[in-house]
Scaffold this motif. Structure first.
Motif, short mmCIF file in Angstrom:
data_model
loop_
_atom_site.label_atom_id
_atom_site.label_comp_id
_atom_site.label_asym_id
_atom_site.label_seq_id
_atom_site.Cartn_x
_atom_site.Cartn_y
_atom_site.Cartn_z
N ALA A 461 7.20 58.49 65.89
CA ALA A 461 5.90 59.01 65.48
C ALA A 461 5.98 59.79 64.17
N SER A 462 7.09 60.48 63.97
CA SER A 462 7.25 61.25 62.74
C SER A 462 7.44 60.34 61.53
N VAL A 463 7.97 59.16 61.75
CA VAL A 463 8.19 58.21 60.67
C VAL A 463 6.97 57.31 60.45
N ASP A 464 6.35 56.88 61.58
CA ASP A 464 5.23 55.94 61.51
C ASP A 464 4.17 56.32 62.54
N PRO A 465 3.27 57.26 62.22
CA PRO A 465 2.24 57.69 63.18
C PRO A 465 1.34 56.56 63.65
N VAL A 466 1.11 55.56 62.79
CA VAL A 466 0.23 54.44 63.15
C VAL A 466 0.82 53.65 64.30
N PHE A 467 2.15 53.61 64.40
CA PHE A 467 2.80 52.84 65.46
C PHE A 467 2.40 53.38 66.83
#
Length: 481
Positions: A461-467
């Protein structure tokens, strides 16, 4: 809206009136098909026939007289039927949710089309059926008239109940069952006051009211959260709270579900029997779990095409649930030692909010905590296993503190466990590209696996919140339908 005002409504009732020598049927009527309005009871006279039934009220629309449907009858036709119906008159009435505007005309005032000189009954003018059965227009009486000196008496639908919505809960289910009430629900206040069963004419009307009241309860809960958070440190804020139904295990069928109040606050997940209303109440929770060591799982969503979506979001541990109940919006929270709590909410929107709130609360706790260390063993040696948000996985000797091995989150390629205490973690060596197996034994394996899941999800989530949003089962299907 901080409370809901409930009006007691009877759909249709049939009443038998016994005509009295003095007073007749003891009621007056207004309305008629010639004005495209229903014939309704406009007056009820105290202690006379209509009043003595205790079942007739001003505003009741007359549907039948002695089995004859009068919904399309003129005013004069209904008057004639009632006047000549004999000593026993059976009428069927229906209470109108909105009183016709002509009931608001001054008592004794003719409608715009009435003609006093004709002597005929006017649809918008009271036709009295209280003087030996004779139909009379109750025109204004002179001061010397006995009728003028009688005290005014009107039996109207005035029974109302105010139910405070702050911390209130809603139920659509029949007590002790999984059966939904048809177009109905009940609102229960924090102080125990209940609206009773609110019955609606259509499913759409019931759904609209359910959403409206639920939205107001949610808004008031949000206000309570903001007030509570003023007294809490930044690391101990309330993320979300609200009512759910918890399925009880190991009980008889009459106690399938029980109301519980859940809260996500700071580092903990709380389960209450009643909402916390003061700071001291937070230590009185039935259960308190660390957020890093729980796992949220959606089980069922009710879709538009009347099929079940059973979504398995569980990673690493397999556990089956009995999904034969009829409640559509279900989720579970899995905790340590292989235990779990199975919950149900009333609306799909509530399920989506709980899913998002658990994600947010867990991610915030992971970032605040930074790392979690657990005692473990392997081949007789006592070790420490650390899950670190920045470094990944580390295993070291509990006595010497010497690091035995360390891997990044991205190097974890798989895992397996015996469902009890032992787990195998499969890591890929960055230099050799070979898979290395690390076996460990924990006292509470479930809590450790949940912690691993929480840290990895927070890292992603910290790298890719959209995921994370793309993985939201509840929100995805709610918005698409």
């Amino acid at each position: 809206m901080s409370s809901v005002l409930v009006e007691v409504i009877t759909v249709q009732i049939t009443v038998t009136l016994r005509r009295q020598p003095v007073g007749g049927l003891g009621l007056s009527i207004k309305g008629g098909a010639e004005h495209k309005v229903p014939v309704v009871i406009s007056k009820i006279f105290k202690d006379q026939a209509a009043d003595q039934t205790g079942m007739l009220f001003i505003g009741d629309a007359i549907i039948q007289v002695n089995g004859i449907n009068v919904e399309s009858a003129t005013h004069e036709e209904v008057v004639h039927l009632l006047r000549n119906a004999g000593d026993e008159v059976t009428i069927t009435v229906q209470y109108l949710r909105e009183a016709p505007s002509f009931l608001k005309l001054p008592l004794g005032s003719p409608g715009p089309s009435s003609d006093h000189s004709s002597g005929a009954s006017s649809p918008l003018f009271d036709s009295g059926l209280h003087l030996n059965g004779n139909s009379t227009n109750t025109a204004p009486s002179s001061p010397s008239s006995p009728i003028a000196n009688e005290p005014k008496y009107e039996k109207r639908w005035l029974d109302t109940l105010s139910v405070p919505l702050s911390m209130a809960r809603i139920s659509r289910y029949k007590a002790g069952t999984d059966k939904l009430r048809s177009n109905a629900f009940e609102v229960l206040a924090l102080d125990g006051v209940s609206t009773g069963i609110l019955q609606f004419y259509t499913a759409q009307e019931s759904a609209d009211w359910l959403r409206a009241i639920s939205t107001n309860i949610s808004d008031l809960t949000l206000q309570n959260m903001k007030m509570a958070n003023k007294c809490c440190s930044p690391s101990d804020q309330v993320i979300h709270m609200g009512w759910v139904n918890e399925r009880l295990e190991g009980t008889d069928s009459s106690q399938l579900y029980k109301f519980k109040f859940l809260a996500l606050k700071g580092s903990s997940f709380y389960i209450f029997s009643t909402p916390p209303v003061s700071t001291l109440d937070w230590v009185r929770a039935e259960k308190i779990y660390n957020l890093c060591e729980v796992l949220f799982k959606i089980h069922k969503l009710w879709l538009a095409d009347d099929c079940w979506l059973q979504a398995n979001l569980y990673l690493g541990i397999h556990q089956d649930f009995d999904l034969e109940d009829q409640r559509p919006y279900c989720f579970s929270v899995m905790v340590g030692h292989g235990k779990s709590h199975y919950f149900n909410v009333e609306l799909g929107s509530e399920l989506a909010v709980w899913e998002k709130s658990f994600q947010r609360a867990i991610f915030l706790e992971v970032q605040r905590t930074g790392s979690k260390t657990y005692m473990c063993s392997w081949q007789g040696d006592t070790l420490c296993f650390t899950v670190d948000f920045a470094l990944g996985f580390t295993c070291f000797d509990s006595k010497t503190k010497n690091v035995l091995w360390r891997f990044k989150f991205s190097q974890l390629k798989g895992s397996s466990d015996d469902g009890k205490t032992r787990v195998k973690l499969l890591f890929q060596n960055l230099d050799t590209k070979q898979i290395e197996t690390k076996e460990l034994e924990f006292q509470d394996l479930t809590a450790v696996l949940h912690c691993i899941h929480s840290f990895i999800a927070a890292k992603v989530a910290s790298v890719d919140p959209v995921f994370i949003d793309s993985q939201s089962i509840a929100r995805k299907y709610m918005y698409s339908n």
